[in-house]
Design a protein around this motif. Structure first.
Motif, mmCIF file in Angstrom:
data_model
loop_
_atom_site.group_PDB
_atom_site.id
_atom_site.type_symbol
_atom_site.label_atom_id
_atom_site.label_comp_id
_atom_site.label_asym_id
_atom_site.label_seq_id
_atom_site.Cartn_x
_atom_site.Cartn_y
_atom_site.Cartn_z
ATOM 1 N N VAL A 12 0.875 -1.170 0.000
ATOM 2 C CA VAL A 12 0.000 0.000 0.000
ATOM 3 C C VAL A 12 0.908 1.214 0.000
ATOM 4 N N ILE A 13 0.627 2.158 -0.887
ATOM 5 C CA ILE A 13 1.486 3.321 -1.075
ATOM 6 C C ILE A 13 0.738 4.570 -0.628
ATOM 7 N N LYS A 14 1.400 5.402 0.157
ATOM 8 C CA LYS A 14 0.810 6.640 0.661
ATOM 9 C C LYS A 14 1.777 7.791 0.383
ATOM 10 N N GLY A 15 1.316 8.738 -0.413
ATOM 11 C CA GLY A 15 2.162 9.897 -0.663
ATOM 12 C C GLY A 15 2.061 10.366 -2.100
ATOM 13 N N PRO A 16 2.866 11.390 -2.411
ATOM 14 C CA PRO A 16 3.682 12.179 -1.499
ATOM 15 C C PRO A 16 2.822 12.830 -0.414
ATOM 16 N N LEU A 17 3.294 12.739 0.839
ATOM 17 C CA LEU A 17 2.549 13.254 1.977
ATOM 18 C C LEU A 17 2.373 14.759 1.862
ATOM 19 N N SER A 18 1.125 15.207 2.075
ATOM 20 C CA SER A 18 0.828 16.634 2.052
ATOM 21 C C SER A 18 0.265 17.059 3.401
ATOM 22 N N VAL A 19 0.264 18.358 3.646
ATOM 23 C CA VAL A 19 -0.357 18.884 4.857
ATOM 24 C C VAL A 19 -1.836 18.497 4.891
ATOM 25 N N MET A 20 -2.485 18.458 3.736
ATOM 26 C CA MET A 20 -3.900 18.084 3.698
ATOM 27 C C MET A 20 -4.113 16.636 4.138
ATOM 28 N N ASP A 21 -3.162 15.740 3.840
ATOM 29 C CA ASP A 21 -3.267 14.360 4.331
ATOM 30 C C ASP A 21 -3.269 14.330 5.853
ATOM 31 N N ILE A 22 -2.431 15.162 6.459
ATOM 32 C CA ILE A 22 -2.355 15.213 7.919
ATOM 33 C C ILE A 22 -3.629 15.819 8.497
ATOM 34 N N ILE A 23 -4.143 16.861 7.858
ATOM 35 C CA ILE A 23 -5.391 17.466 8.311
ATOM 36 C C ILE A 23 -6.537 16.456 8.205
ATOM 37 N N ALA A 24 -6.540 15.647 7.152
ATOM 38 C CA ALA A 24 -7.572 14.610 7.014
ATOM 39 C C ALA A 24 -7.524 13.644 8.194
ATOM 40 N N TRP A 25 -6.315 13.291 8.632
ATOM 41 C CA TRP A 25 -6.177 12.420 9.804
ATOM 42 C C TRP A 25 -6.732 13.101 11.051
ATOM 43 N N TYR A 26 -6.351 14.354 11.265
ATOM 44 C CA TYR A 26 -6.861 15.075 12.434
ATOM 45 C C TYR A 26 -8.387 15.137 12.414
ATOM 46 N N SER A 27 -8.955 15.422 11.260
ATOM 47 C CA SER A 27 -10.409 15.548 11.153
ATOM 48 C C SER A 27 -11.101 14.239 11.497
ATOM 49 N N ALA A 28 -10.506 13.123 11.089
ATOM 50 C CA ALA A 28 -11.129 11.823 11.269
ATOM 51 C C ALA A 28 -10.865 11.228 12.640
ATOM 52 N N CYS A 29 -9.699 11.506 13.208
ATOM 53 C CA CYS A 29 -9.246 10.701 14.329
ATOM 54 C C CYS A 29 -8.899 11.474 15.587
ATOM 55 N N GLN A 30 -8.432 12.702 15.461
ATOM 56 C CA GLN A 30 -7.897 13.368 16.634
ATOM 57 C C GLN A 30 -8.521 14.722 16.938
ATOM 58 N N GLY A 31 -8.932 15.448 15.914
ATOM 59 C CA GLY A 31 -9.434 16.781 16.160
ATOM 60 C C GLY A 31 -8.429 17.626 16.916
ATOM 61 N N ALA A 32 -8.900 18.393 17.899
ATOM 62 C CA ALA A 32 -8.002 19.217 18.712
ATOM 63 C C ALA A 32 -7.414 18.408 19.867
ATOM 64 N N LEU A 33 -8.209 17.535 20.451
ATOM 65 C CA LEU A 33 -7.801 16.622 21.506
ATOM 66 C C LEU A 33 -6.831 17.227 22.501
ATOM 67 N N HIS A 34 -5.662 16.573 22.622
ATOM 68 C CA HIS A 34 -4.686 16.938 23.642
ATOM 69 C C HIS A 34 -4.015 18.274 23.362
ATOM 70 N N TYR A 35 -4.318 18.898 22.230
ATOM 71 C CA TYR A 35 -3.724 20.203 21.957
ATOM 72 C C TYR A 35 -4.533 21.327 22.602
#
Length: 385
Positions: free
Chosen positions: A215-238
């Motif tokens: 499974v190939i992921k990339g090239p990693l973008s800031v939007m990929d990271i934001i997608a993770w935050y939106s789905a899994c972490q939100g603001a949480l511990h920040y």
């Protein structure tokens, strides 16, 4: 002044929490695997398996309903068990997952969490640092233990923004430049990922040395990271946003100063902002460790198909996955065994980037159907002390 320091005093204060049940209201993004939560998590890791989306398709699967990617439990609890040591950076080091049953649509979870170990380390890059390990048990609405996790976090001194000494830690990261043909090849590989799907993969048909398709992921973008935050972490511990963030930071002295504004801010900005990523010693903007581990789960679920069951996934995060990097997750069957009625396949997994640098590695255990009986007996959880 002990803020931001790793010393005997701060380490002793953290060690007092070993074995103590911990509150987790800031580590939990969802409680229930709703249809929206499942879909959003799958989108956040780029996994379009119809088991997670299509009710008609999923009705014919062994679970008989939509199920969730196993790593959705990161959204139920982040597995970050890193108490005390205010002002000290945490870097996610890995997870040891064990699942005992599938996660079904509308399962609701309660999580028991405790710090189990704190190891003091020394090294050239950080001097003294600590590795904190926590254990988490995920119980569903019926009190059934669905999964357990061991989460590991490195606690390191934060940088001050100055340039590192020669040979000291990662240098500023220069993004890899991709030629058009290189990008086209990566895209072709992503779009041609095989998936076993509804056709059972039988234990008898798997051999030691078989390769698990990448499974190939990339090239990693800031939007990929934001997608993770939106789905899994939100603001949480920040600390949340706006008023909630102010209330959190008045209760906790753990924050990062934005040098341009002078305001309290989250060191988590380093995942999205190259300058802060350099300040905290990572060389630039970088991914979130659990995101990368969830990609390994994506690969394994593709390979084992709807009838397989991912029992264990143990991954150590080795290097930062920087914005601009591409990751290839691959696996190799290293053993087959039968434990009671379960038919297990042991798999070595690793992620390498476009420069062939080892980004993450570990092992997995998958339970497969047998041609003898045609179904997968699920592993039973061991009794908890």
């Amino acid at each position: 002044m002990t803020w931001g320091q790793i010393n005997d005093e701060t380490l002793a204060a953290a060690a007092e929490l070993i074995g103590v049940p911990l509150r987790r209201d800031r580590m939990q993004w969802i409680e229930t695997a709703t249809r929206d939560a499942i879909r959003h998590f799958a989108w956040g890791i780029g996994d379009n398996n119809p088991l997670w989306f299509d009710a008609e398709y999923a009705a014919t699967s062994p679970a008989g309903t939509i199920t969730a990617p196993p790593c959705i439990l990161y959204a139920v609890d982040s597995t970050i068990v890193a108490p005390k040591l205010a002002g000290v950076q945490w870097i996610y080091a890995g997870t040891e997952w064990t699942w005992y049953d599938r996660i079904r649509l509308n399962d609701t979870f309660k999580v028991d969490v405790k710090l189990t170990k704190q190891e003091v380390k020394t090294g050239r890059r950080f001097g003294k640092w600590a590795l904190q390990t926590g254990e988490l048990d995920y119980f569903n609405q019926d009190g059934q233990l669905i999964a357990s996790a061991v989460g590991k976090c490195a606690r390191t001194p934060r940088g001050d923004g100055s340039k590192p000494k020669k040979g000291d830690g990662p240098k500023d990261h220069a993004s890899h430049h991709y030629e058009p043909g290189e990008l086209a090849d990566i895209e072709d590989q992503i779009l041609s990922e095989p998936r076993q799907g509804a056709e059972p993969l039988y234990w008898e048909d798997v051999s030691v040395g078989d390769m698990v398709p990448a499974v190939i992921k990339g090239p990693l973008s800031v939007m990929d990271i934001i997608a993770w935050y939106s789905a899994c972490q939100g603001a949480l511990h920040y600390g949340g946003v706006h008023g909630d963030a102010v209330r959190y930071r008045r209760r906790h002295d753990d924050y990062h100063i934005n040098k341009e504004t002078g305001a309290k801010d989250s060191a988590g900005r380093g995942h999205l902002e190259a300058k802060t990523g350099r300040d905290v010693g990572m060389g630039g903007a970088y991914d979130v460790g659990p995101q990368r581990i969830a990609w390994a789960q994506h690969m394994l679920c593709n390979w084992m198909g709807d009838h397989g069951f991912l029992h264990q996934l143990n991954v150590d995060v080795r290097l930062p996955n920087m914005v601009g990097d591409t990751i290839w997750w691959r696996g190799e069957v290293i053993a087959k065994r039968q434990v009671g009625s379960a038919n297990f396949v042991d798999i070595k997994v690793e992620a390498r980037n476009q420069l062939d640098a080892l980004s993450a590695s570990g092992t997995a255990v998958v339970a497969l159907s047998s041609r003898r009986d045609g179904h997968v007996p699920l592993p039973l959880p061991q009794a908890k002390a």
